[in-house]
Design a protein around this motif. Structure first.
Motif, PDB file in Angstrom:
ATOM      1  N   ASN A 416      29.421  94.311 -21.023  1.00  0.00           N
ATOM      2  CA  ASN A 416      28.237  94.656 -20.228  1.00  0.00           C
ATOM      3  C   ASN A 416      27.330  95.584 -21.034  1.00  0.00           C
ATOM      4  O   ASN A 416      26.114  95.420 -21.047  1.00  0.00           O
ATOM      5  N   SER A 420      23.565  95.047 -22.404  1.00  0.00           N
ATOM      6  CA  SER A 420      22.497  95.961 -22.016  1.00  0.00           C
ATOM      7  C   SER A 420      21.697  96.465 -23.220  1.00  0.00           C
ATOM      8  O   SER A 420      20.505  96.708 -23.108  1.00  0.00           O
ATOM      9  N   ASP A 448      26.327 103.410 -23.125  1.00  0.00           N
ATOM     10  CA  ASP A 448      25.419 102.623 -23.965  1.00  0.00           C
ATOM     11  C   ASP A 448      24.022 103.208 -23.895  1.00  0.00           C
ATOM     12  O   ASP A 448      23.738 104.059 -23.055  1.00  0.00           O
ATOM     13  N   GLY A 452      19.739 100.570 -18.939  1.00  0.00           N
ATOM     14  CA  GLY A 452      20.146 101.260 -17.715  1.00  0.00           C
ATOM     15  C   GLY A 452      20.460 100.255 -16.614  1.00  0.00           C
ATOM     16  O   GLY A 452      20.126  99.069 -16.721  1.00  0.00           O
ATOM     17  N   ILE A 453      21.112 100.733 -15.563  1.00  0.00           N
ATOM     18  CA  ILE A 453      21.532  99.835 -14.476  1.00  0.00           C
ATOM     19  C   ILE A 453      20.420  99.771 -13.431  1.00  0.00           C
ATOM     20  O   ILE A 453      19.978 100.806 -12.919  1.00  0.00           O
ATOM     21  N   VAL A 459      26.019  97.129  -8.057  1.00  0.00           N
ATOM     22  CA  VAL A 459      26.697  96.543  -9.225  1.00  0.00           C
ATOM     23  C   VAL A 459      28.157  96.179  -9.002  1.00  0.00           C
ATOM     24  O   VAL A 459      28.685  95.301  -9.670  1.00  0.00           O
ATOM     25  N   PHE A 464      27.099  90.018  -7.675  1.00  0.00           N
ATOM     26  CA  PHE A 464      25.819  90.640  -8.010  1.00  0.00           C
ATOM     27  C   PHE A 464      25.645  90.566  -9.525  1.00  0.00           C
ATOM     28  O   PHE A 464      26.470  91.073 -10.284  1.00  0.00           O
ATOM     29  N   THR A 465      24.583  89.913  -9.951  1.00  0.00           N
ATOM     30  CA  THR A 465      24.306  89.845 -11.390  1.00  0.00           C
ATOM     31  C   THR A 465      22.806  89.819 -11.617  1.00  0.00           C
ATOM     32  O   THR A 465      22.059  89.314 -10.783  1.00  0.00           O
ATOM     33  N   THR A 466      22.387  90.415 -12.763  1.00  0.00           N
ATOM     34  CA  THR A 466      20.965  90.327 -13.128  1.00  0.00           C
ATOM     35  C   THR A 466      20.829  89.456 -14.369  1.00  0.00           C
ATOM     36  O   THR A 466      19.777  89.385 -14.964  1.00  0.00           O
ATOM     37  N   LYS A 467      21.959  88.825 -14.791  1.00  0.00           N
ATOM     38  CA  LYS A 467      21.936  88.064 -16.047  1.00  0.00           C
ATOM     39  C   LYS A 467      21.810  86.579 -15.781  1.00  0.00           C
ATOM     40  O   LYS A 467      22.439  86.064 -14.854  1.00  0.00           O
ATOM     41  N   GLY A 470      25.005  84.869 -15.558  1.00  0.00           N
ATOM     42  CA  GLY A 470      26.039  85.857 -15.252  1.00  0.00           C
ATOM     43  C   GLY A 470      26.789  85.433 -13.989  1.00  0.00           C
ATOM     44  O   GLY A 470      26.286  84.623 -13.198  1.00  0.00           O
ATOM     45  N   MET A 471      28.053  85.989 -13.802  1.00  0.00           N
ATOM     46  CA  MET A 471      28.797  85.613 -12.609  1.00  0.00           C
ATOM     47  C   MET A 471      28.831  86.731 -11.584  1.00  0.00           C
ATOM     48  O   MET A 471      29.058  86.505 -10.406  1.00  0.00           O
ATOM     49  N   GLY A 472      28.610  87.950 -12.111  1.00  0.00           N
ATOM     50  CA  GLY A 472      28.604  89.079 -11.194  1.00  0.00           C
ATOM     51  C   GLY A 472      29.979  89.401 -10.635  1.00  0.00           C
ATOM     52  O   GLY A 472      30.105  90.005  -9.571  1.00  0.00           O
ATOM     53  N   MET A 473      31.055  89.000 -11.331  1.00  0.00           N
ATOM     54  CA  MET A 473      32.411  89.289 -10.837  1.00  0.00           C
ATOM     55  C   MET A 473      33.088  90.365 -11.680  1.00  0.00           C
ATOM     56  O   MET A 473      34.083  90.937 -11.258  1.00  0.00           O
ATOM     57  N   GLY A 474      32.533  90.613 -12.914  1.00  0.00           N
ATOM     58  CA  GLY A 474      33.193  91.518 -13.853  1.00  0.00           C
ATOM     59  C   GLY A 474      33.490  92.875 -13.239  1.00  0.00           C
ATOM     60  O   GLY A 474      34.642  93.333 -13.226  1.00  0.00           O
ATOM     61  N   LEU A 475      32.445  93.540 -12.727  1.00  0.00           N
ATOM     62  CA  LEU A 475      32.631  94.898 -12.220  1.00  0.00           C
ATOM     63  C   LEU A 475      33.449  94.903 -10.937  1.00  0.00           C
ATOM     64  O   LEU A 475      34.232  95.831 -10.706  1.00  0.00           O
TER      65      LEU A 475
HETATM   66  P1  ADP Z   1      27.866  90.024 -14.999  1.00  0.00           P
HETATM   67  O1  ADP Z   1      28.130  90.715 -16.287  1.00  0.00           O
HETATM   68  O2  ADP Z   1      28.420  88.633 -14.943  1.00  0.00           O
HETATM   69  O3  ADP Z   1      26.455  90.104 -14.533  1.00  0.00           O
HETATM   70  P2  ADP Z   1      29.207  92.296 -13.799  1.00  0.00           P
HETATM   71  O4  ADP Z   1      29.849  92.448 -12.459  1.00  0.00           O
HETATM   72  O5  ADP Z   1      30.037  92.672 -14.964  1.00  0.00           O
HETATM   73  O6  ADP Z   1      28.742  90.796 -13.896  1.00  0.00           O
HETATM   74  O7  ADP Z   1      27.873  93.140 -13.812  1.00  0.00           O
HETATM   75  C1  ADP Z   1      26.985  93.092 -12.727  1.00  0.00           C
HETATM   76  C2  ADP Z   1      25.621  93.611 -13.085  1.00  0.00           C
HETATM   77  O8  ADP Z   1      25.668  95.012 -13.290  1.00  0.00           O
HETATM   78  C3  ADP Z   1      25.042  93.053 -14.360  1.00  0.00           C
HETATM   79  O9  ADP Z   1      24.420  91.821 -14.152  1.00  0.00           O
HETATM   80  C4  ADP Z   1      24.041  94.134 -14.735  1.00  0.00           C
HETATM   81  O10 ADP Z   1      22.840  94.000 -14.005  1.00  0.00           O
HETATM   82  C5  ADP Z   1      24.681  95.385 -14.223  1.00  0.00           C
HETATM   83  N1  ADP Z   1      25.328  96.145 -15.313  1.00  0.00           N
HETATM   84  C6  ADP Z   1      26.645  96.228 -15.556  1.00  0.00           C
HETATM   85  N2  ADP Z   1      26.880  97.039 -16.618  1.00  0.00           N
HETATM   86  C7  ADP Z   1      25.696  97.477 -17.046  1.00  0.00           C
HETATM   87  C8  ADP Z   1      25.256  98.347 -18.117  1.00  0.00           C
HETATM   88  N3  ADP Z   1      26.116  98.923 -18.964  1.00  0.00           N
HETATM   89  N4  ADP Z   1      23.923  98.576 -18.222  1.00  0.00           N
HETATM   90  C9  ADP Z   1      23.026  97.997 -17.397  1.00  0.00           C
HETATM   91  N5  ADP Z   1      23.379  97.169 -16.378  1.00  0.00           N
HETATM   92  C10 ADP Z   1      24.694  96.910 -16.200  1.00  0.00           C
END
Ligand code: ADP
Length: 521
Positions: A416, A420, A448, A452-453, A459, A464-467, A470-475
């Motif tokens: 992530n 970023s 990093d 920024g988030i 998150v 939830f994803t902004t990519k 992206g899958m939005g499952m990592g966090l």
């Molecule tokens: P994904 O990586 O598939 O989008 P995550 O659950 O890992 O899924 O992350 C969700 C969202 O949180 C990301 O899409 C991003 O918008 C935000 N995010 C996570 N880590 C960071 C970071 N270090 N800096 C900025 N945004 C972040």
């Protein structure tokens, strides 16, 4: 001696000399006017000698028409300068139109013939046809020009080394791509030019291995191939693929080396995003697996529960009858009990599944876990021009964790962070992983200097994803892993990026699932 010859005798003597000359002979008076041309010259020009020696109405030599218009002034003024300055030698290379009508190259030379007092009596000259040699030179110059142009326009970076491996030539593209010219590479004392060139251009982590592989091929004569990172003129490190072959003379001895390299950064990145897609697929498959598992658990539990519900309902109805049918009510109650036991058996089995998993938790050194993840990701991260820096507290106490799961969390947080900083300036493309002890907890922070988030409240929510892609499952998976370890995971924005951190109790928590307690939110 010519000094005692005069009039027709002198003329005879000159004509004999002209005929005896090799090539196309001719002669002239000290004032530059022509006396005679040899028979060979007459034939070559297809014109009478008398005509050739004369001048036209403007005072120009009549052979003016046989040379290229722009060349007449050059030839005639050089000739008149030679005779007027009484030089001891005249030489000029020029084209002339011969009998066949074709322009041919001639080399014309002449020397003054002097009497004993040194006075020039006449000039003897000869013109040699050098057309074949000249056109061969012209052709080879044209071929060389063409080849050089080809070498400079080929979409590849090309170099040559001499047989000892010293750089001799970089094509224009290589000079422009790397911002380095061979003549600007200055070795320090005792250093070879190759070492100096590699110092200037190759990534410090790849440099030693690269030089060793080049030197090995230079000494064995084998072709060379390698992948390495090289600095582009704008300071960016790019992944390159280089190849080199020896050029040998007819005896088989190496005369030089030809090298070609291509910038494969984009392909490398494409492969990475392919790997990334594969990772996501695995995550998605795991998630789908979980969904299937929960569906089947729900099915297993809901069946006995529905049956238990029906049986307790029947039991209530038997009892409500007047008179109550105790016997039937008892049977229904027993059936309900059986169903409830079946449901609780399913739940017990599921618990056992998780309990089995938790036995993999062992006391671990968190710094070692960070080290493993660093090694795992360093190549991928570097290929994205991102530096991974760790600040690890050497006094870290052991923690009781499932190392594989914590690795998965770290991989998520670091990836992530790398995403970023992707658009940050090269100096900010750095990720810091820090470990420390704070209030009897082992704290790991992934910092990093990226964008920024954007939506800090969301998150950790699943999906939830902004990519893009992206899958939005990592966090959200990371959060449940850390919670299952009775830890905390949180995210903060900083002045220049973001920090995502987790904290675990030093001694390892009593495992909530195995103790039968509630799962924490
Ligand atoms: P994904 O990586 O598939 O989008 P995550 O659950 O890992 O899924 O992350 C969700 C969202 O949180 C990301 O899409 C991003 O918008 C935000 N995010 C996570 N880590 C960071 C970071 N270090 N800096 C900025 N945004 C972040």
């Amino acid at each position: 001696m010519i000094s005692n010859l005069e009039g027709s005798e002198l003329l005879h003597h000159i004509k004999d000399m002209v005929e005896a000359l090799p090539g196309l002979g001719w002669s002239a008076w000290p004032n530059g006017d022509f006396i005679c041309f040899s028979q060979a010259m007459e034939e070559y020009m297809g014109q009478q000698a008398e005509h050739l020696t004369s001048k036209d109405a403007d005072g120009d030599f009549v052979w003016k028409d046989t040379v290229i218009a722009e060349d007449y002034d050059r030839i005639s003024s050089a000739w008149l300068n030679a005779v007027r300055s009484d030089l001891s030698h005249y030489e000029i290379t020029h084209q002339i139109q011969g009998a066949a009508g074709e322009l041919r190259w001639l080399r014309t030379t002449a020397r003054p013939q002097r009497d004993v007092s040194g006075k020039t009596i006449y000039w003897l000259g000869t013109s040699i046809d050098i057309h074949e040699a000249m056109t061969a030179v012209e052709q080879s110059q044209a071929t060389e020009k063409h080849l050089r142009k080809l070498v400079d326009t080929v979409p590849g970076l090309i170099w040559t080394f001499d047989r000892d491996g010293e750089p001799r030539y970089y094509n224009k593209r290589l000079e422009e791509w790397g911002g380095v010219r061979v003549r600007d590479i200055i070795p320090s004392s005792g250093q070879t030019l190759l070492s100096a060139a590699l110092d200037k251009m190759i990534h410090p982590d790849d440099r030693a291995e690269l030089e060793a592989s080049i030197r090995q091929c230079i000494s064995s004569g084998d072709p060379w191939m390698a992948r390495f990172r090289q600095r582009r003129a704008d300071g960016m490190w790019r992944w390159m693929e280089g190849r080199m072959e020896a050029l040998r003379d007819p005896t088989g001895a190496i005369t030089q080396w030809y090298g070609l390299e291509l910038d494969i950064e984009n392909e490398t990145r494409a492969q990475e995003s392919l790997r990334d897609a594969a990772d996501k697929l695995t995550k998605a498959a795991q998630f789908a697996g979980m969904a299937e598992l929960s569906a089947s658990i729900a099915h297993e539990v809901s069946q006995p529960l529905a049956s238990a519900l029906a049986n307790t309902d029947a039991c209530r109805r038997w009892l409500a009858m007047k008179p109550s049918n105790i016997e039937r009510a008892k049977i229904s109650a027993e059936a309900a009990l059986r169903d409830a036991n079946a449901a609780s058996e399913v739940v017990r089995k599921v618990r056992a599944l998780f309990q089995k998993h938790t036995t993999e938790r062992e006391e671990q050194d968190m710094n070692a876990v960070i080290g493993i993840v660093g090694d795992l990701l360093r190549k991928e991260i570097l290929a994205r021009d991102v530096q991974l820096v760790t600040f690890l507290d050497p006094q870290l106490p052991l923690v009781k964790i499932d190392a594989l799961q914590i690795q998965q969390v770290l991989v998520n947080l670091i990836r992530n962070a790398a995403d970023s900083v992707a658009e940050s300036s090269p100096a900010d493309r750095t990720i810091i992983v820090r470990s420390s002890v704070q209030n009897a907890e082992v704290v790991v922070e992934v910092e990093d200097f990226g964008k920024g988030i954007a939506n800090i409240e969301k998150v950790f929510s699943p999906f939830f994803t902004t990519k893009k892609g992206g899958m939005g499952m990592g966090l959200s998976i990371s959060k449940s892993i850390i919670f299952s370890h009775n830890g905390r995971l949180w995210a903060q924005n900083t002045a220049g990026g973001a920090v995502v951190s987790f904290a675990l109790s030093e001694l390892g928590p009593p495992l909530s699932w195995s103790s039968g307690g509630e799962q924490r939110p």
